[in-house]
Design a protein around this motif. Structure first.
Motif, PDB file in Angstrom:
ATOM      1  N   VAL A   1     -65.839  14.694  -0.420  1.00  0.00           N
ATOM      2  CA  VAL A   1     -64.964  14.032  -1.383  1.00  0.00           C
ATOM      3  C   VAL A   1     -63.495  14.438  -1.255  1.00  0.00           C
ATOM      4  CG1 VAL A   1     -64.552  13.734  -3.862  1.00  0.00           C
ATOM      5  CG2 VAL A   1     -66.874  13.738  -2.982  1.00  0.00           C
ATOM      6  N   MET A   2     -63.225  15.715  -1.005  1.00  0.00           N
ATOM      7  CA  MET A   2     -61.853  16.191  -0.860  1.00  0.00           C
ATOM      8  C   MET A   2     -61.712  16.985   0.431  1.00  0.00           C
ATOM      9  SD  MET A   2     -60.890  17.413  -4.702  1.00  0.00           S
ATOM     10  CE  MET A   2     -62.510  17.476  -5.450  1.00  0.00           C
ATOM     11  N   ALA A   3     -60.522  16.896   1.028  1.00  0.00           N
ATOM     12  CA  ALA A   3     -60.208  17.660   2.231  1.00  0.00           C
ATOM     13  C   ALA A   3     -58.829  18.282   2.049  1.00  0.00           C
ATOM     14  CB  ALA A   3     -60.219  16.769   3.461  1.00  0.00           C
ATOM     15  N   PHE A   4     -58.758  19.603   2.109  1.00  0.00           N
ATOM     16  CA  PHE A   4     -57.505  20.324   1.943  1.00  0.00           C
ATOM     17  C   PHE A   4     -57.099  20.873   3.309  1.00  0.00           C
ATOM     18  CE2 PHE A   4     -59.648  20.261  -2.091  1.00  0.00           C
ATOM     19  CZ  PHE A   4     -58.638  19.998  -3.001  1.00  0.00           C
ATOM     20  N   THR A   5     -56.153  20.181   3.962  1.00  0.00           N
ATOM     21  CA  THR A   5     -55.707  20.552   5.301  1.00  0.00           C
ATOM     22  C   THR A   5     -54.440  21.386   5.204  1.00  0.00           C
ATOM     23  OG1 THR A   5     -56.706  18.578   6.247  1.00  0.00           O
ATOM     24  CG2 THR A   5     -55.000  19.662   7.556  1.00  0.00           C
ATOM     25  N   ASP A   6     -54.464  22.563   5.848  1.00  0.00           N
ATOM     26  CA  ASP A   6     -53.353  23.512   5.839  1.00  0.00           C
ATOM     27  C   ASP A   6     -52.813  23.709   4.424  1.00  0.00           C
ATOM     28  OD1 ASP A   6     -51.601  25.379   6.847  1.00  0.00           O
ATOM     29  OD2 ASP A   6     -50.210  23.907   7.674  1.00  0.00           O
ATOM     30  N   PRO A   7     -53.688  24.123   3.498  1.00  0.00           N
ATOM     31  CA  PRO A   7     -53.286  24.221   2.101  1.00  0.00           C
ATOM     32  C   PRO A   7     -52.220  25.291   1.849  1.00  0.00           C
ATOM     33  CG  PRO A   7     -55.458  25.183   2.417  1.00  0.00           C
ATOM     34  CD  PRO A   7     -55.067  24.556   3.713  1.00  0.00           C
ATOM     35  N   THR A   8     -51.290  24.956   0.962  1.00  0.00           N
ATOM     36  CA  THR A   8     -50.282  25.909   0.500  1.00  0.00           C
ATOM     37  C   THR A   8     -50.935  26.878  -0.475  1.00  0.00           C
ATOM     38  OG1 THR A   8     -49.696  24.567  -1.410  1.00  0.00           O
ATOM     39  CG2 THR A   8     -48.477  24.134   0.655  1.00  0.00           C
ATOM     40  N   SER A   9     -50.211  27.899  -0.875  1.00  0.00           N
ATOM     41  CA  SER A   9     -50.773  28.851  -1.839  1.00  0.00           C
ATOM     42  C   SER A   9     -51.079  28.154  -3.168  1.00  0.00           C
ATOM     43  CB  SER A   9     -49.847  30.051  -2.045  1.00  0.00           C
ATOM     44  OG  SER A   9     -48.567  29.637  -2.456  1.00  0.00           O
ATOM     45  N   GLU A  10     -50.243  27.206  -3.580  1.00  0.00           N
ATOM     46  CA  GLU A  10     -50.499  26.466  -4.826  1.00  0.00           C
ATOM     47  C   GLU A  10     -51.763  25.612  -4.695  1.00  0.00           C
ATOM     48  OE1 GLU A  10     -48.167  23.484  -7.885  1.00  0.00           O
ATOM     49  OE2 GLU A  10     -47.672  23.358  -5.753  1.00  0.00           O
ATOM     50  N   THR A  11     -51.901  24.932  -3.571  1.00  0.00           N
ATOM     51  CA  THR A  11     -53.084  24.099  -3.345  1.00  0.00           C
ATOM     52  C   THR A  11     -54.338  24.958  -3.289  1.00  0.00           C
ATOM     53  OG1 THR A  11     -51.754  22.466  -2.176  1.00  0.00           O
ATOM     54  CG2 THR A  11     -54.120  22.407  -1.791  1.00  0.00           C
ATOM     55  N   LEU A  12     -54.220  26.154  -2.706  1.00  0.00           N
ATOM     56  CA  LEU A  12     -55.384  27.053  -2.641  1.00  0.00           C
ATOM     57  C   LEU A  12     -55.852  27.474  -4.027  1.00  0.00           C
ATOM     58  CD1 LEU A  12     -54.733  29.260   0.478  1.00  0.00           C
ATOM     59  CD2 LEU A  12     -56.634  27.689   0.098  1.00  0.00           C
ATOM     60  N   GLU A  13     -54.955  27.570  -4.988  1.00  0.00           N
ATOM     61  CA  GLU A  13     -55.378  27.893  -6.355  1.00  0.00           C
ATOM     62  C   GLU A  13     -56.291  26.793  -6.891  1.00  0.00           C
ATOM     63  OE1 GLU A  13     -55.024  30.884  -7.793  1.00  0.00           O
ATOM     64  OE2 GLU A  13     -54.155  31.354  -5.840  1.00  0.00           O
ATOM     65  N   CYS A  14     -55.994  25.553  -6.550  1.00  0.00           N
ATOM     66  CA  CYS A  14     -56.857  24.431  -6.930  1.00  0.00           C
ATOM     67  C   CYS A  14     -58.206  24.547  -6.228  1.00  0.00           C
ATOM     68  CB  CYS A  14     -56.177  23.111  -6.581  1.00  0.00           C
ATOM     69  SG  CYS A  14     -57.197  21.652  -6.883  1.00  0.00           S
ATOM     70  N   VAL A  15     -58.192  24.822  -4.928  1.00  0.00           N
ATOM     71  CA  VAL A  15     -59.443  24.946  -4.160  1.00  0.00           C
ATOM     72  C   VAL A  15     -60.301  26.069  -4.736  1.00  0.00           C
ATOM     73  CG1 VAL A  15     -60.442  25.449  -1.904  1.00  0.00           C
ATOM     74  CG2 VAL A  15     -58.403  24.013  -2.061  1.00  0.00           C
ATOM     75  N   LYS A  16     -59.684  27.177  -5.086  1.00  0.00           N
ATOM     76  CA  LYS A  16     -60.428  28.303  -5.675  1.00  0.00           C
ATOM     77  C   LYS A  16     -61.112  27.871  -6.963  1.00  0.00           C
ATOM     78  CE  LYS A  16     -57.355  31.868  -3.810  1.00  0.00           C
ATOM     79  NZ  LYS A  16     -56.319  32.866  -4.168  1.00  0.00           N
ATOM     80  N   LYS A  17     -60.398  27.111  -7.797  1.00  0.00           N
ATOM     81  CA  LYS A  17     -60.994  26.614  -9.048  1.00  0.00           C
ATOM     82  C   LYS A  17     -62.176  25.690  -8.751  1.00  0.00           C
ATOM     83  CE  LYS A  17     -58.693  27.932 -12.752  1.00  0.00           C
ATOM     84  NZ  LYS A  17     -59.338  28.694 -13.811  1.00  0.00           N
ATOM     85  N   LEU A  18     -62.029  24.849  -7.747  1.00  0.00           N
ATOM     86  CA  LEU A  18     -63.126  23.951  -7.377  1.00  0.00           C
ATOM     87  C   LEU A  18     -64.357  24.743  -6.940  1.00  0.00           C
ATOM     88  CD1 LEU A  18     -61.082  21.290  -5.384  1.00  0.00           C
ATOM     89  CD2 LEU A  18     -62.057  21.017  -7.680  1.00  0.00           C
ATOM     90  N   LEU A  19     -64.132  25.786  -6.147  1.00  0.00           N
ATOM     91  CA  LEU A  19     -65.258  26.610  -5.686  1.00  0.00           C
ATOM     92  C   LEU A  19     -65.865  27.411  -6.835  1.00  0.00           C
ATOM     93  CD1 LEU A  19     -64.196  27.785  -2.133  1.00  0.00           C
ATOM     94  CD2 LEU A  19     -65.429  25.739  -2.841  1.00  0.00           C
ATOM     95  N   GLU A  20     -65.045  27.809  -7.790  1.00  0.00           N
ATOM     96  CA  GLU A  20     -65.587  28.473  -8.985  1.00  0.00           C
ATOM     97  C   GLU A  20     -66.475  27.507  -9.756  1.00  0.00           C
ATOM     98  OE1 GLU A  20     -62.179  30.002 -11.084  1.00  0.00           O
ATOM     99  OE2 GLU A  20     -61.909  31.640  -9.655  1.00  0.00           O
ATOM    100  N   MET A  21     -66.081  26.231  -9.814  1.00  0.00           N
ATOM    101  CA  MET A  21     -66.936  25.219 -10.458  1.00  0.00           C
ATOM    102  C   MET A  21     -68.276  25.121  -9.741  1.00  0.00           C
ATOM    103  SD  MET A  21     -64.566  21.938 -11.250  1.00  0.00           S
ATOM    104  CE  MET A  21     -62.986  22.128 -12.028  1.00  0.00           C
ATOM    105  N   CYS A  22     -68.227  25.100  -8.410  1.00  0.00           N
ATOM    106  CA  CYS A  22     -69.454  25.017  -7.620  1.00  0.00           C
ATOM    107  C   CYS A  22     -70.326  26.247  -7.847  1.00  0.00           C
ATOM    108  CB  CYS A  22     -69.133  24.884  -6.134  1.00  0.00           C
ATOM    109  SG  CYS A  22     -68.271  23.373  -5.697  1.00  0.00           S
ATOM    110  N   LYS A  23     -69.705  27.403  -7.864  1.00  0.00           N
ATOM    111  CA  LYS A  23     -70.422  28.656  -8.083  1.00  0.00           C
ATOM    112  C   LYS A  23     -71.092  28.649  -9.462  1.00  0.00           C
ATOM    113  CE  LYS A  23     -69.559  33.642  -8.395  1.00  0.00           C
ATOM    114  NZ  LYS A  23     -68.566  34.715  -8.230  1.00  0.00           N
ATOM    115  N   ASN A  24     -70.348  28.225 -10.474  1.00  0.00           N
ATOM    116  CA  ASN A  24     -70.905  28.173 -11.830  1.00  0.00           C
ATOM    117  C   ASN A  24     -72.027  27.155 -11.938  1.00  0.00           C
ATOM    118  OD1 ASN A  24     -69.196  30.197 -12.658  1.00  0.00           O
ATOM    119  ND2 ASN A  24     -67.739  28.817 -13.647  1.00  0.00           N
ATOM    120  N   ALA A  25     -71.878  26.015 -11.254  1.00  0.00           N
ATOM    121  CA  ALA A  25     -72.944  25.004 -11.263  1.00  0.00           C
ATOM    122  C   ALA A  25     -74.191  25.566 -10.605  1.00  0.00           C
ATOM    123  CB  ALA A  25     -72.481  23.738 -10.541  1.00  0.00           C
TER     124      ALA A  25
END
Length: 154
Positions: free
Chosen positions: A125-149
């Motif tokens: 669904v999403m692809a984060f290519t060469d993510p900035t530090s700000e974008t990585l904060e979003c990716v981390k939140k997404l992975l936390e959602m996956c972990k919690n699920a």
């Protein structure tokens, strides 16, 4: 027999500058959260369940120099989870449209991502290519959602 390189070693071998710094920060996050990586083209898993895929090759063309594809249900924000509008905007900017890559999603499908509809969306669904530090904060939140699920489904 080849020896599998550690994720951090792949990062330092392949990426440079801020890209390397961001990737190492992300690797530290994964380690702190018990998320296991599968190498340069590998799966990220939590307690045996896939939550993302990562590709690292250092090249200038996509999916390089590195890309993260979170693997989860992002149709809405789970109850009790903080994911604000700026984070949603980052997620929406990184919606992965179908490019007939062979992952059997062609021609893509209509998907809801955090309450917003998108057409021609790939299975990833999403692809984060060469993510900035700000974008990585979003990716981390997404992975936390996956972990919690994953925790709640056990």
């Amino acid at each position: 027999m080849s020896v599998k390189k550690a994720f951090e070693e792949i990062i330092t071998d392949v990426l440079k500058g801020d890209t390397q710094k961001n990737a190492l920060n992300f690797a530290a996050f994964l380690n702190e959260n018990e998320m296991v990586t599968g190498g340069e083209h590998g799966q990220v898993s939590y307690k045996g369940t896939s939550i993302a895929y990562i590709h690292i090759d250092g090249k200038s063309e996509k999916p390089g120099p590195w890309t993260i594809w979170p693997d989860g249900d992002f149709s809405s924000v789970p109850n009790g989870f903080v994911f604000d509008e700026p984070m949603k905007e980052i997620a929406w900017k990184n919606v992965n449209t179908c490019a007939n890559c062979g992952c059997e999603s062609a021609p893509g499908s209509r998907k809801t991502i955090f309450g917003k509809e998108f057409d021609n969306v790939c299975n990833a669904v999403m692809a984060f290519t060469d993510p900035t530090s700000e974008t990585l904060e979003c990716v981390k939140k997404l992975l936390e959602m996956c972990k919690n699920a994953n925790k709640s489904s056990v």
